[in-house]
Design a protein around this motif. Structure first.
Motif, PDB file in Angstrom:
ATOM      1  N   PRO A  81      85.550  57.500  66.577  1.00 22.01           N
ATOM      2  CA  PRO A  81      86.998  57.471  66.343  1.00 22.01           C
ATOM      3  C   PRO A  81      87.355  58.154  65.023  1.00 22.01           C
ATOM      4  O   PRO A  81      86.757  57.861  63.984  1.00 22.01           O
ATOM      5  CB  PRO A  81      87.317  55.973  66.291  1.00 22.01           C
ATOM      6  N   VAL A  82      88.328  59.056  65.061  1.00 24.13           N
ATOM      7  CA  VAL A  82      88.719  59.835  63.884  1.00 24.13           C
ATOM      8  C   VAL A  82      90.160  59.511  63.511  1.00 24.13           C
ATOM      9  O   VAL A  82      91.076  59.686  64.320  1.00 24.13           O
ATOM     10  CB  VAL A  82      88.565  61.348  64.145  1.00 24.13           C
ATOM     11  N   LEU A  83      90.338  59.050  62.271  1.00 24.49           N
ATOM     12  CA  LEU A  83      91.664  58.828  61.695  1.00 24.49           C
ATOM     13  C   LEU A  83      91.921  59.944  60.702  1.00 24.49           C
ATOM     14  O   LEU A  83      91.272  60.011  59.656  1.00 24.49           O
ATOM     15  CB  LEU A  83      91.730  57.471  61.002  1.00 24.49           C
ATOM     16  N   MET A  84      92.851  60.844  61.028  1.00 28.77           N
ATOM     17  CA  MET A  84      93.169  61.935  60.120  1.00 28.77           C
ATOM     18  C   MET A  84      94.122  61.449  59.042  1.00 28.77           C
ATOM     19  O   MET A  84      95.168  60.868  59.335  1.00 28.77           O
ATOM     20  CB  MET A  84      93.759  63.123  60.881  1.00 28.77           C
ATOM     21  N   LEU A  85      93.731  61.719  57.810  1.00 29.71           N
ATOM     22  CA  LEU A  85      94.478  61.274  56.644  1.00 29.71           C
ATOM     23  C   LEU A  85      94.964  62.519  55.925  1.00 29.71           C
ATOM     24  O   LEU A  85      94.164  63.287  55.398  1.00 29.71           O
ATOM     25  CB  LEU A  85      93.536  60.462  55.742  1.00 29.71           C
ATOM     26  N   THR A  86      96.279  62.752  55.931  1.00 28.34           N
ATOM     27  CA  THR A  86      96.762  64.045  55.456  1.00 28.34           C
ATOM     28  C   THR A  86      98.196  63.982  54.955  1.00 28.34           C
ATOM     29  O   THR A  86      98.953  63.079  55.318  1.00 28.34           O
ATOM     30  CB  THR A  86      96.669  65.080  56.595  1.00 28.34           C
ATOM     31  N   ALA A  87      98.542  64.950  54.128  1.00 31.28           N
ATOM     32  CA  ALA A  87      99.917  65.079  53.654  1.00 31.28           C
ATOM     33  C   ALA A  87     100.756  65.921  54.600  1.00 31.28           C
ATOM     34  O   ALA A  87     101.971  66.022  54.442  1.00 31.28           O
ATOM     35  CB  ALA A  87      99.934  65.698  52.258  1.00 31.28           C
ATOM     36  N   ARG A  88     100.135  66.544  55.603  1.00 34.01           N
ATOM     37  CA  ARG A  88     100.857  67.394  56.545  1.00 34.01           C
ATOM     38  C   ARG A  88     101.438  66.518  57.656  1.00 34.01           C
ATOM     39  O   ARG A  88     100.702  65.920  58.423  1.00 34.01           O
ATOM     40  CB  ARG A  88      99.919  68.434  57.145  1.00 34.01           C
ATOM     41  N   ASP A  89     102.756  66.478  57.728  1.00 34.41           N
ATOM     42  CA  ASP A  89     103.383  65.525  58.645  1.00 34.41           C
ATOM     43  C   ASP A  89     104.229  66.172  59.734  1.00 34.41           C
ATOM     44  O   ASP A  89     104.974  65.495  60.431  1.00 34.41           O
ATOM     45  CB  ASP A  89     104.245  64.519  57.870  1.00 34.41           C
ATOM     46  N   SER A  90     104.119  67.498  59.909  1.00 34.30           N
ATOM     47  CA  SER A  90     104.919  68.133  60.956  1.00 34.30           C
ATOM     48  C   SER A  90     104.305  67.848  62.323  1.00 34.30           C
ATOM     49  O   SER A  90     103.123  67.542  62.446  1.00 34.30           O
ATOM     50  CB  SER A  90     104.994  69.642  60.729  1.00 34.30           C
ATOM     51  N   LEU A  91     105.131  67.970  63.363  1.00 28.28           N
ATOM     52  CA  LEU A  91     104.624  67.749  64.718  1.00 28.28           C
ATOM     53  C   LEU A  91     103.549  68.766  65.077  1.00 28.28           C
ATOM     54  O   LEU A  91     102.586  68.444  65.777  1.00 28.28           O
ATOM     55  CB  LEU A  91     105.773  67.819  65.724  1.00 28.28           C
ATOM     56  N   ASP A  92     103.689  70.010  64.603  1.00 30.52           N
ATOM     57  CA  ASP A  92     102.682  71.038  64.893  1.00 30.52           C
ATOM     58  C   ASP A  92     101.339  70.666  64.284  1.00 30.52           C
ATOM     59  O   ASP A  92     100.290  70.839  64.913  1.00 30.52           O
ATOM     60  CB  ASP A  92     103.131  72.399  64.359  1.00 30.52           C
ATOM     61  N   ASP A  93     101.364  70.158  63.048  1.00 32.99           N
ATOM     62  CA  ASP A  93     100.117  69.751  62.401  1.00 32.99           C
ATOM     63  C   ASP A  93      99.463  68.615  63.170  1.00 32.99           C
ATOM     64  O   ASP A  93      98.245  68.590  63.370  1.00 32.99           O
ATOM     65  CB  ASP A  93     100.378  69.311  60.955  1.00 32.99           C
ATOM     66  N   LYS A  94     100.272  67.654  63.610  1.00 30.37           N
ATOM     67  CA  LYS A  94      99.722  66.531  64.368  1.00 30.37           C
ATOM     68  C   LYS A  94      99.176  67.005  65.705  1.00 30.37           C
ATOM     69  O   LYS A  94      98.114  66.557  66.147  1.00 30.37           O
ATOM     70  CB  LYS A  94     100.797  65.462  64.570  1.00 30.37           C
ATOM     71  N   ALA A  95      99.885  67.905  66.356  1.00 32.15           N
ATOM     72  CA  ALA A  95      99.411  68.422  67.641  1.00 32.15           C
ATOM     73  C   ALA A  95      98.063  69.123  67.480  1.00 32.15           C
ATOM     74  O   ALA A  95      97.170  68.971  68.315  1.00 32.15           O
ATOM     75  CB  ALA A  95     100.441  69.377  68.237  1.00 32.15           C
ATOM     76  N   GLN A  96      97.891  69.892  66.389  1.00 29.08           N
ATOM     77  CA  GLN A  96      96.622  70.562  66.138  1.00 29.08           C
ATOM     78  C   GLN A  96      95.510  69.546  65.928  1.00 29.08           C
ATOM     79  O   GLN A  96      94.396  69.715  66.428  1.00 29.08           O
ATOM     80  CB  GLN A  96      96.731  71.469  64.909  1.00 29.08           C
ATOM     81  N   GLY A  97      95.817  68.492  65.190  1.00 27.58           N
ATOM     82  CA  GLY A  97      94.812  67.456  64.951  1.00 27.58           C
ATOM     83  C   GLY A  97      94.396  66.759  66.227  1.00 27.58           C
ATOM     84  O   GLY A  97      93.198  66.560  66.485  1.00 27.58           O
ATOM     85  N   PHE A  98      95.371  66.398  67.050  1.00 28.28           N
ATOM     86  CA  PHE A  98      95.045  65.730  68.314  1.00 28.28           C
ATOM     87  C   PHE A  98      94.289  66.686  69.247  1.00 28.28           C
ATOM     88  O   PHE A  98      93.381  66.269  69.957  1.00 28.28           O
ATOM     89  CB  PHE A  98      96.313  65.226  68.994  1.00 28.28           C
ATOM     90  N   ALA A  99      94.683  67.958  69.255  1.00 31.57           N
ATOM     91  CA  ALA A  99      93.995  68.925  70.113  1.00 31.57           C
ATOM     92  C   ALA A  99      92.540  69.087  69.699  1.00 31.57           C
ATOM     93  O   ALA A  99      91.672  69.360  70.539  1.00 31.57           O
ATOM     94  CB  ALA A  99      94.716  70.268  70.066  1.00 31.57           C
TER      95      ALA A  99
END
Length: 231
Positions: A81-99
């Motif tokens: 399980p990966v919890l991404m911890l980041t200052a980037r909060d745009s939907l595009d950034d989240k979509a890249q992380g989930f992808a």
């Protein structure tokens, strides 16, 4: 925290003071913690001894968080399980992380207690040490590559539609509320519009439209669940 078993957590963060803070927070809660500041070293550590939860910063030297997560999904023998911890909060950034294979997202700055309960939730959700592939009847989800199949047919899913399907599959046979689905994708900062409706529509188009029997079921007044066809 004493009522649950300690977790093995790997914290990957190149900002020294924040890494020290997160490590201390987790250790004070009774968890066993390893730490790394470099993406390549962290990948090696995670592959040699898979942690129960990986707390992963997005901006790292060596390999960035997205690259590390993708490499981990391709090479690890179990689902970490990966919890991404980041200052980037745009939907595009989240979509890249989930992808890339992330399981959850926490935006800086964050409350320490929230990080603790998200780690606990991830450790329960993914049933530690189980194989990457989740199978429900004719539905097959490969969590290493973020791919889904139904009846041996590949499903063309957007990153968010895949995340919704994965959440529903992991919760099966439980009914998942709208608010839980929103939280699984957007955390505590949902979009102003009813984006969930649009993404559920896209999920239905890929998951159900090409087949004779729908799997995504709306439970009116409650939420959504997956219904496994008998055939």
């Amino acid at each position: 925290m004493n009522e649950v078993a300690p977790l093995h957590v790997l914290v990957v963060e190149d900002h020294g003071p924040l890494r020290t803070q997160v490590v201390a927070l987790l250790r004070d809660a009774g968890h066993a913690v390893e730490e790394a500041s470099d993406g390549r070293l962290a990948l090696q550590m995670a592959l040699e001894q898979p942690p129960d939860v990986l707390v992963l910063d997005l901006g790292l030297p060596g390999l960035d968080g997205v690259q590390l997560c993708r490499a981990l999904r391709e090479s690890a023998s179990v689902h970490v399980p990966v919890l991404m911890l980041t200052a980037r909060d745009s939907l595009d950034d989240k979509a890249q992380g989930f992808a890339a294979g992330a399981d959850d997202y926490l935006v800086k700055p964050f409350a320490g207690e929230e990080l603790l309960w998200r780690c606990r939730a991830l450790s329960r959700r993914h049933r530690l040490g189980q194989p990457h592939v989740l199978v429900l009847g004719a539905l097959r989800l490969d969590r290493t590559r973020g791919r889904a199949e139904r009846a041996d047919r590949s499903l063309d899913l957007t990153p968010i539609a895949y995340q919704l399907l994965l959440h529903l599959a992991q919760a099966w046979p439980r009914v998942v509320t709208r608010s839980e689905l929103v939280r699984s994708v957007w955390g505590d900062e949902p979009p102003e519009s009813d984006a969930l409706r649009s993404h559920l529509y896209l999920l239905r188009q890929a998951l159900d439209k090409p087949f004779g029997t729908p799997m995504l079921k709306t439970v009116h007044g409650v939420g959504y669940t997956l219904e496994l066809p008998r055939a």
